[in-house]
Write a protein that holds these residues in place. Structure first.
Motif, PDB file in Angstrom:
ATOM      1  N   SER A 149       0.745  -1.225  -0.044  1.00 16.59           N
ATOM      2  CA  SER A 149      -0.033   0.048  -0.093  1.00 16.59           C
ATOM      3  C   SER A 149       0.939   1.279   0.151  1.00 16.59           C
ATOM      4  O   SER A 149       0.487   2.265  -0.732  1.00 16.59           O
ATOM      5  CB  SER A 149      -0.965  -0.015   1.131  1.00 16.59           C
ATOM      6  OG  SER A 149      -1.560   1.217   1.402  1.00 16.59           O
ATOM      7  N   MET A 150       2.036   1.278   1.025  1.00 14.22           N
ATOM      8  CA  MET A 150       2.772   2.342   0.876  1.00 14.22           C
ATOM      9  C   MET A 150       3.530   2.708  -0.367  1.00 14.22           C
ATOM     10  O   MET A 150       3.714   4.051  -0.625  1.00 14.22           O
ATOM     11  CB  MET A 150       3.543   2.362   2.058  1.00 14.22           C
ATOM     12  CG  MET A 150       2.942   2.367   3.409  1.00 14.22           C
ATOM     13  SD  MET A 150       2.025   4.116   3.841  1.00 14.22           S
ATOM     14  CE  MET A 150       3.317   5.069   3.872  1.00 14.22           C
ATOM     15  N   ARG A 155      -1.615   8.195  -4.143  1.00 15.02           N
ATOM     16  CA  ARG A 155      -1.891   9.065  -2.899  1.00 15.02           C
ATOM     17  C   ARG A 155      -3.106   9.781  -3.186  1.00 15.02           C
ATOM     18  O   ARG A 155      -3.139  11.080  -3.048  1.00 15.02           O
ATOM     19  CB  ARG A 155      -0.703  10.038  -2.619  1.00 15.02           C
ATOM     20  CG  ARG A 155       0.468   9.534  -1.818  1.00 15.02           C
ATOM     21  CD  ARG A 155       0.473   8.181  -1.751  1.00 15.02           C
ATOM     22  NE  ARG A 155       1.687   7.642  -0.677  1.00 15.02           N
ATOM     23  CZ  ARG A 155       2.162   6.416  -0.854  1.00 15.02           C
ATOM     24  NH1 ARG A 155       1.602   5.357  -1.645  1.00 15.02           N
ATOM     25  NH2 ARG A 155       2.997   6.062  -0.073  1.00 15.02           N
ATOM     26  N   TRP A 159      -6.391   5.578  -0.933  1.00 17.44           N
ATOM     27  CA  TRP A 159      -5.223   5.458  -0.070  1.00 17.44           C
ATOM     28  C   TRP A 159      -5.435   6.049   1.218  1.00 17.44           C
ATOM     29  O   TRP A 159      -5.208   5.236   2.199  1.00 17.44           O
ATOM     30  CB  TRP A 159      -4.134   5.719  -0.791  1.00 17.44           C
ATOM     31  CG  TRP A 159      -2.608   5.597   0.135  1.00 17.44           C
ATOM     32  CD1 TRP A 159      -2.016   4.424   0.307  1.00 17.44           C
ATOM     33  CD2 TRP A 159      -2.161   6.651   0.828  1.00 17.44           C
ATOM     34  NE1 TRP A 159      -1.082   4.722   0.977  1.00 17.44           N
ATOM     35  CE2 TRP A 159      -0.899   5.999   1.507  1.00 17.44           C
ATOM     36  CE3 TRP A 159      -2.121   8.208   1.119  1.00 17.44           C
ATOM     37  CZ2 TRP A 159       0.031   6.582   1.957  1.00 17.44           C
ATOM     38  CZ3 TRP A 159      -1.161   8.645   1.999  1.00 17.44           C
ATOM     39  CH2 TRP A 159      -0.418   8.128   2.609  1.00 17.44           C
ATOM     40  N   LEU A 160      -6.183   7.095   1.260  1.00 23.83           N
ATOM     41  CA  LEU A 160      -6.174   7.876   2.667  1.00 23.83           C
ATOM     42  C   LEU A 160      -7.326   6.794   3.397  1.00 23.83           C
ATOM     43  O   LEU A 160      -7.097   6.914   4.637  1.00 23.83           O
ATOM     44  CB  LEU A 160      -6.814   9.303   2.267  1.00 23.83           C
ATOM     45  CG  LEU A 160      -5.758  10.284   1.744  1.00 23.83           C
ATOM     46  CD1 LEU A 160      -6.401  11.346   1.389  1.00 23.83           C
ATOM     47  CD2 LEU A 160      -4.641  10.559   2.847  1.00 23.83           C
ATOM     48  N   GLN A 163      -5.478   4.163   4.886  1.00 20.71           N
ATOM     49  CA  GLN A 163      -4.624   4.559   5.867  1.00 20.71           C
ATOM     50  C   GLN A 163      -5.516   4.883   7.183  1.00 20.71           C
ATOM     51  O   GLN A 163      -5.135   4.764   8.378  1.00 20.71           O
ATOM     52  CB  GLN A 163      -3.625   5.634   5.682  1.00 20.71           C
ATOM     53  CG  GLN A 163      -2.855   5.507   4.485  1.00 20.71           C
ATOM     54  CD  GLN A 163      -1.935   4.529   4.862  1.00 20.71           C
ATOM     55  OE1 GLN A 163      -1.196   4.753   5.582  1.00 20.71           O
ATOM     56  NE2 GLN A 163      -1.637   3.279   4.173  1.00 20.71           N
ATOM     57  N   VAL A 248      -4.341  12.265   8.345  1.00 18.31           N
ATOM     58  CA  VAL A 248      -5.325  11.568   7.058  1.00 18.31           C
ATOM     59  C   VAL A 248      -6.514  12.332   6.998  1.00 18.31           C
ATOM     60  O   VAL A 248      -7.014  12.698   5.853  1.00 18.31           O
ATOM     61  CB  VAL A 248      -5.144  10.016   7.392  1.00 18.31           C
ATOM     62  CG1 VAL A 248      -6.384   9.573   6.270  1.00 18.31           C
ATOM     63  CG2 VAL A 248      -4.068   9.317   7.114  1.00 18.31           C
ATOM     64  N   LEU A 251      -5.960  15.405   5.185  1.00 19.63           N
ATOM     65  CA  LEU A 251      -5.708  15.270   3.770  1.00 19.63           C
ATOM     66  C   LEU A 251      -7.003  14.736   2.878  1.00 19.63           C
ATOM     67  O   LEU A 251      -7.275  15.425   1.806  1.00 19.63           O
ATOM     68  CB  LEU A 251      -4.680  14.137   3.613  1.00 19.63           C
ATOM     69  CG  LEU A 251      -3.321  14.538   3.842  1.00 19.63           C
ATOM     70  CD1 LEU A 251      -2.358  13.401   3.947  1.00 19.63           C
ATOM     71  CD2 LEU A 251      -2.688  15.583   3.011  1.00 19.63           C
ATOM     72  N   GLU A 255      -9.043  16.956   0.100  1.00 18.62           N
ATOM     73  CA  GLU A 255      -9.384  16.132  -1.398  1.00 18.62           C
ATOM     74  C   GLU A 255     -10.828  16.730  -1.651  1.00 18.62           C
ATOM     75  O   GLU A 255     -11.532  16.476  -2.730  1.00 18.62           O
ATOM     76  CB  GLU A 255      -9.325  14.778  -1.256  1.00 18.62           C
ATOM     77  CG  GLU A 255      -7.760  14.307  -1.241  1.00 18.62           C
ATOM     78  CD  GLU A 255      -7.462  14.110  -2.664  1.00 18.62           C
ATOM     79  OE1 GLU A 255      -8.097  14.231  -3.485  1.00 18.62           O
ATOM     80  OE2 GLU A 255      -6.142  14.087  -2.765  1.00 18.62           O
TER      81      GLU A 255
END
Length: 312
Positions: A149-150, A155, A159-160, A163, A248, A251, A255
């Motif tokens: 995943s990383m 991104r 992905w967020l 996480q 997260v 972020l 988005e």
């Protein structure tokens, strides 16, 4: 992003992390049961693990007494236990299939290969002397998935949400595992058994070497609690987990054109509490009380995430 996609990604992160956490708990229970066998308290370690995993009621619906074999089987392969290792991988793979196009080939291969192996195992593959090797394999498979995943996932929002699920599950597990061992950490008595138990707690978080690196001194219960609660250097500490949750969420908000809500408020509140905390105050007020409140608050945060992003 569709709410059902976010839900699958969020729980994909949670279930994979939960499988590794159950494996960590089984490892430390096995070590501590061996240390306390001479005191005839080894059964207490297995019962404490059931409490930490939130599985005690379900276990006693099927078993009359706590034994190592019964607890290991219940936490590894019992289909009636949704928090068992195989059940977690099954749920994670189901969520991964639902959002297959959002995952990379490496992520899907790591999850699918793990599941194909797990669905064929029997008790002889993880009981007795084979338990440590099996638990290490589980942890390695989750590390492989997390690494994929990383290293390979774009991104973006997908992905967020993976996480976010991972970080929130990690915070919950750290609080639970510490809480179930609070008596070990609140005891001032030093002995060979006590020292072995302190080491086992650190090993369950892969933090024994980290402890010596940070403190460069002998192991003490208060410093164990400080490392696992308040030190951001340790990736599995409570403060590090909530730092990640807040990052997260910020972020995800970026988005979504800055859209923020109750999850952001709760997460920031918990992070501020941890950043301003002092281990002396926590130990004096009661480690159990502090960790119980943290478990409740983490569950409320999880509900807030579901309400704001998934059920809205």
């Amino acid at each position: 992003m569709l709410s059902r996609t976010a839900d699958s990604l969020f729980w994909l992160g949670r279930y994979t992390e939960r499988a590794a956490n159950v494996a960590r708990g089984l490892s430390v229970a096995s070590r501590m049961a061996g240390l306390t066998a001479e005191l005839n308290h080894e059964g207490d370690e297995w019962r404490a693990l059931l409490v930490a995993a939130g599985c005690e009621p379900g276990f006693f619906q099927k078993h009359r007494e706590v034994t190592e074999e019964a607890v290991v089987d219940f936490l590894v392969r019992d289909p009636d236990n949704p928090s068992g290792i195989i059940s977690c991988f099954a749920a994670a793979r189901h969520n991964a299939r639902t959002v297959r196009t959002a995952l990379t080939v490496d992520m899907w291969s790591a999850m699918s290969d793990s599941w194909n192996h797990l669905r064929r195992i029997g008790p002889a593959d993880f009981q007795g002397e084979k338990l440590p090797g099996f638990l290490e394999w589980v942890r390695e498979r989750v590390l492989l998935f997390n690494g994929a995943s990383m290293d390979t996932m774009l991104r973006g929002e997908a992905w967020l949400f993976v996480q976010l699920g991972t970080a929130l599950e990690r915070a919950d597990n750290t609080a639970r595992l510490l809480d179930v061992k609070h008596e070990v950490l609140e005891s001032a008595a030093e002995s060979t058994v006590a020292h072995g138990q302190w080491q086992a707690v650190l090993q369950s978080f892969s933090a024994l070497r980290a402890y010596h690196w940070v403190f460069r001194d002998r192991i003490t219960p208060a410093r164990i609690a400080e490392l696992l609660i308040l030190r951001p250097e340790l990736p599995r500490s409570l403060v590090a987990s909530f730092n990640r949750v807040c990052e997260v969420l910020d972020l995800i908000a970026a988005e979504q054109d800055g859209r923020r809500g109750e999850p952001h408020r709760l997460a920031e509140e918990l992070r501020a509490q941890l950043r301003q905390g002092r281990i002396e105050d926590i130990m004096e007020a009661g480690l159990h009380e502090y960790l119980t409140a943290m478990i409740i608050n983490t569950a409320e945060l999880g509900e807030a995430v579901q309400a704001f992003y998934i059920r809205a």
